[in-house]
Write an enzyme that holds these catalytic residues in place. Structure first.
Site, short mmCIF file in Angstrom:
data_model
loop_
_atom_site.label_atom_id
_atom_site.label_comp_id
_atom_site.label_asym_id
_atom_site.label_seq_id
_atom_site.Cartn_x
_atom_site.Cartn_y
_atom_site.Cartn_z
N LYS A 6 0.86 -1.34 0.09
CA LYS A 6 0.09 0.29 -0.45
C LYS A 6 1.50 0.76 -0.08
CE LYS A 6 -1.58 1.26 4.05
NZ LYS A 6 -1.17 2.77 4.56
N ASN A 7 1.57 1.24 0.74
CA ASN A 7 3.20 2.26 1.33
C ASN A 7 4.15 2.63 -0.27
OD1 ASN A 7 1.07 3.59 3.42
ND2 ASN A 7 2.76 2.58 4.53
N ARG A 34 -4.56 10.84 4.64
CA ARG A 34 -3.61 11.81 5.21
C ARG A 34 -2.20 11.37 3.92
NH1 ARG A 34 0.38 11.50 7.23
NH2 ARG A 34 0.97 13.57 7.99
N CYS A 75 -4.89 12.41 12.92
CA CYS A 75 -5.56 10.96 12.82
C CYS A 75 -4.68 10.58 14.30
CB CYS A 75 -4.61 9.99 12.30
SG CYS A 75 -2.89 9.89 12.33
N ARG A 85 0.74 14.49 13.16
CA ARG A 85 1.20 14.37 11.52
C ARG A 85 1.53 14.74 10.61
NH1 ARG A 85 -1.00 8.49 10.18
NH2 ARG A 85 1.36 8.82 8.45
N ASP A 109 5.19 0.40 11.70
CA ASP A 109 3.98 0.08 11.62
C ASP A 109 3.90 -1.53 11.97
OD1 ASP A 109 3.84 1.76 8.77
OD2 ASP A 109 3.25 2.44 10.50
N ILE A 134 8.14 6.73 16.67
CA ILE A 134 7.96 7.74 16.06
C ILE A 134 7.36 8.45 15.75
CG2 ILE A 134 7.67 7.75 12.77
CD1 ILE A 134 10.33 6.39 13.10
N ARG A 173 -8.05 -0.37 4.87
CA ARG A 173 -7.52 1.05 4.34
C ARG A 173 -5.81 0.03 4.14
NH1 ARG A 173 -6.75 5.79 7.68
NH2 ARG A 173 -5.94 6.09 5.33
C1 EPZ Z 1 4.43 7.25 6.28
O1 EPZ Z 1 4.44 7.96 6.85
C2 EPZ Z 1 3.41 5.72 6.24
N1 EPZ Z 1 2.85 6.05 5.38
C3 EPZ Z 1 3.17 5.47 7.38
O2 EPZ Z 1 2.58 4.11 7.32
C4 EPZ Z 1 4.40 4.41 8.35
O3 EPZ Z 1 3.91 4.00 10.03
C5 EPZ Z 1 5.58 6.16 8.56
O4 EPZ Z 1 5.87 6.21 7.26
C6 EPZ Z 1 6.22 5.93 9.16
O5 EPZ Z 1 7.43 4.53 8.55
C7 EPZ Z 1 2.65 5.73 3.87
O6 EPZ Z 1 4.04 5.65 3.60
C8 EPZ Z 1 1.35 6.48 2.87
P1 EPZ Z 1 6.39 9.99 8.80
P2 EPZ Z 1 4.05 9.24 7.21
O7 EPZ Z 1 6.44 11.46 7.87
O8 EPZ Z 1 5.01 9.47 5.97
C9 EPZ Z 1 6.99 13.49 11.80
C10 EPZ Z 1 0.26 2.83 7.82
O9 EPZ Z 1 0.09 2.27 9.22
N2 EPZ Z 1 6.68 14.15 10.85
O10 EPZ Z 1 8.24 9.32 7.81
O11 EPZ Z 1 3.00 10.09 7.07
C11 EPZ Z 1 5.61 12.72 12.35
O12 EPZ Z 1 4.35 13.34 12.87
C12 EPZ Z 1 1.27 4.42 7.59
O13 EPZ Z 1 0.53 2.15 6.61
C13 EPZ Z 1 6.53 15.68 11.13
O14 EPZ Z 1 6.99 15.97 12.43
O15 EPZ Z 1 5.41 9.49 8.33
C14 EPZ Z 1 6.10 11.18 12.69
O16 EPZ Z 1 6.34 11.65 14.09
C15 EPZ Z 1 0.65 4.70 9.28
N3 EPZ Z 1 6.60 16.73 9.73
C16 EPZ Z 1 7.93 11.48 11.39
O17 EPZ Z 1 7.93 12.59 11.32
C17 EPZ Z 1 6.65 16.15 8.51
O18 EPZ Z 1 6.53 16.99 7.71
C18 EPZ Z 1 7.67 10.15 10.53
O19 EPZ Z 1 6.41 10.57 9.72
C19 EPZ Z 1 6.34 14.58 8.84
C20 EPZ Z 1 6.52 14.02 9.38
#
Ligand code: EPZ
Length: 417
Positions: free
Chosen positions: A22-23, A92, A116, A121, A306, A328, A398
């Site tokens: 999915k990702n 998102r 969420c 996020r 995840d 994370i 999802r």
């Molecule tokens: C991706 O989300 C995945 N989703 C998530 O999977 C996964 O949990 C996550 O990466 C971590 O591996 C997709 O790929 C569609 P991040 P993402 O940006 O990109 C902070 C699932 O279950 N952050 O790597 O949104 C954020 O809040 C989903 O399939 C900022 O502060 O995660 C988090 O604490 C859930 N500012 C950390 O960084 C930003 O601009 C990592 O988030 C972006 C992120």
């Protein structure tokens, strides 16, 4: 609202197939915005988030032909460079269209994702990077508006923290920028590497994918391509835990074992037997009792956040105390209180969950809160004594395609009502 009814206590036996990631599908679909030629994507999972992304692309101006797990997308022209709130609030990852829209159309209007269940996020790192590439960003009425009338210019972007979709978003913005872009402290997840493989097939010039430093040389335009996305390492990992928690003998096919190295190490430390049958098949057996093993989640190649919820379910059945540290997301233990209703002994302290096993679980009525938490409840239900009813399983739809059918085929007593 669909529910799952699960009768626990049956060890799983047999073969279970892994679908496409999915990702990986979500950024790959967003990448089709970068060309006016058709892009054919294969092994696209039929899950809700993918359907949402396809609908968003059609609203933007794409034509989409879906044939099973193959999706052919063509964005001849961008009619409306927008991602409306009603779509973004359900997924998102819609923010993944931001970079490609600014690169292709010079502007984008994307609803801020909002939080969420697992955390705030924010997408601030996506926006800072876009500004550094020359976009002007405004935020008003819950929307982000980005414009780049003179196009984007390559530059060096250093992420203050690793972000998976932030890396993907900015990579897609940079491939059509004038000049060279260096992404520093970039995410190394396999899904980032898979997106790079697609972009390179479309004519992009990218080096260093899968490392912390990615170098992108902008090109004038991209062309169509064909690409089969990678298997879903989180789905495969969830199935490995299912085999271990039920004390069964399960063969997970169509996966990439090296993408699950961190989980495999922990499952072996807990006493499960994991063997790599071949380059795309893993076998898990857990005949005897499990023992606790601590986990700290981390960016790839560390233990995936995840799979944290699924692993906590497993540790309720392991002898000893397991300390699970989530680094994370700030609120990713929603599953703990639901598992506690089934009899689990879990104490939350800040970003740590202390799981005392081995505790027999009993079936109960529970509520899913987010995608991976719902997977954790299914795993617990598979081993609980009696019947469990899991409500709000739309969360699980999802990211898992027909999970109840796949689990039932290997012996689980699970049905959707
Ligand atoms: C991706 O989300 C995945 N989703 C998530 O999977 C996964 O949990 C996550 O990466 C971590 O591996 C997709 O790929 C569609 P991040 P993402 O940006 O990109 C902070 C699932 O279950 N952050 O790597 O949104 C954020 O809040 C989903 O399939 C900022 O502060 O995660 C988090 O604490 C859930 N500012 C950390 O960084 C930003 O601009 C990592 O988030 C972006 C992120």
């Amino acid at each position: 609202m669909d529910k799952f009814v699960v009768k626990g206590g049956v060890p799983l036996h047999g073969e279970i197939a892994t679908g496409g990631a999915k990702n990986s599908a979500l950024p790959a679909l967003a990448a089709t915005l970068l060309t006016d030629e058709p892009v054919l994507l294969q092994r696209i999972p039929r899950v809700r988030d993918v359907r949402t992304m396809q609908r968003l692309l059609v609203d933007i101006g794409a034509s989409a032909d879906v044939d099973g797990e193959s999706v052919r997308i063509q964005v001849r022209e961008v009619r409306s460079p927008e991602a409306p709130y009603e779509l973004v609030k359900t997924m998102r990852a819609s923010s993944l269209v931001l970079g490609p829209l600014v690169a292709r159309a010079g502007r984008a209007r994307v609803s801020l994702p909002g939080g969420c269940a697992i955390g705030a996020r924010p997408i601030n790192l996506h926006l800072v990077g876009l500004e550094q590439l020359g976009a002007q960003i405004q935020q008003a009425h819950g929307y982000v508006e980005a414009v780049a009338p003179q196009g984007l210019r390559g530059t060096t972007i250093r992420f203050e923290r690793i972000t998976v979709t932030g890396t993907e978003d900015l990579m897609m913005a940079a491939v059509l920028a004038r000049g060279t872009t260096i992404l520093e402290n970039a995410a190394r997840e396999p899904e980032v590497t898979d997106l790079t493989a697609l972009l390179v097939k479309m004519g992009a010039k990218i080096e260093g994918a899968g490392t912390s430093t990615v170098r992108i040389e902008g090109v004038a335009r991209l062309h169509g391509a064909e690409h089969a996305i990678i298997p879903d390492r989180i789905e495969a990992g969830t199935f490995l835990v299912a085999g271990a928690i039920t004390g069964g003998d399960l063969t997970v096919t169509g996966c990439l074992p090296e993408h699950n190295a961190a989980l495999i190490t922990k499952l072996q430390a807990a006493g499960a037997e994991i063997t790599e049958v071949d380059g795309s098949t893993l076998r898990v057996r857990a005949a005897r009792g499990l023992r606790s093993a601590d986990v700290t989640t981390a960016e790839y190649p560390g233990f995936p956040t995840d799979l944290q919820a699924q692993y906590i379910a497993l540790m309720t059945q392991a002898e000893g105390i397991a300390i699970i540290t989530e680094t994370i997301f700030e609120n990713r233990f929603m599953h703990a209180q639901e598992l506690a209703r089934m009899g689990a002994n879990i104490r939350l302290e800040g970003n740590q969950a202390i799981v005392a096993g081995r505790k027999e679980l009993t079936g109960a009525g529970v509520i899913a809160s987010d995608l991976r938490a719902s997977a954790s409840l299914v795993l617990a239900a598979l081993v609980a004594r009696g019947e469990t009813v899991i409500d709000r399983v739309y969360h699980i739809d999802r990211g898992y395609e027909k999970i109840e059918g796949k689990l039932a085929a290997v012996g689980a007593q699970i049905r959707r009502i």
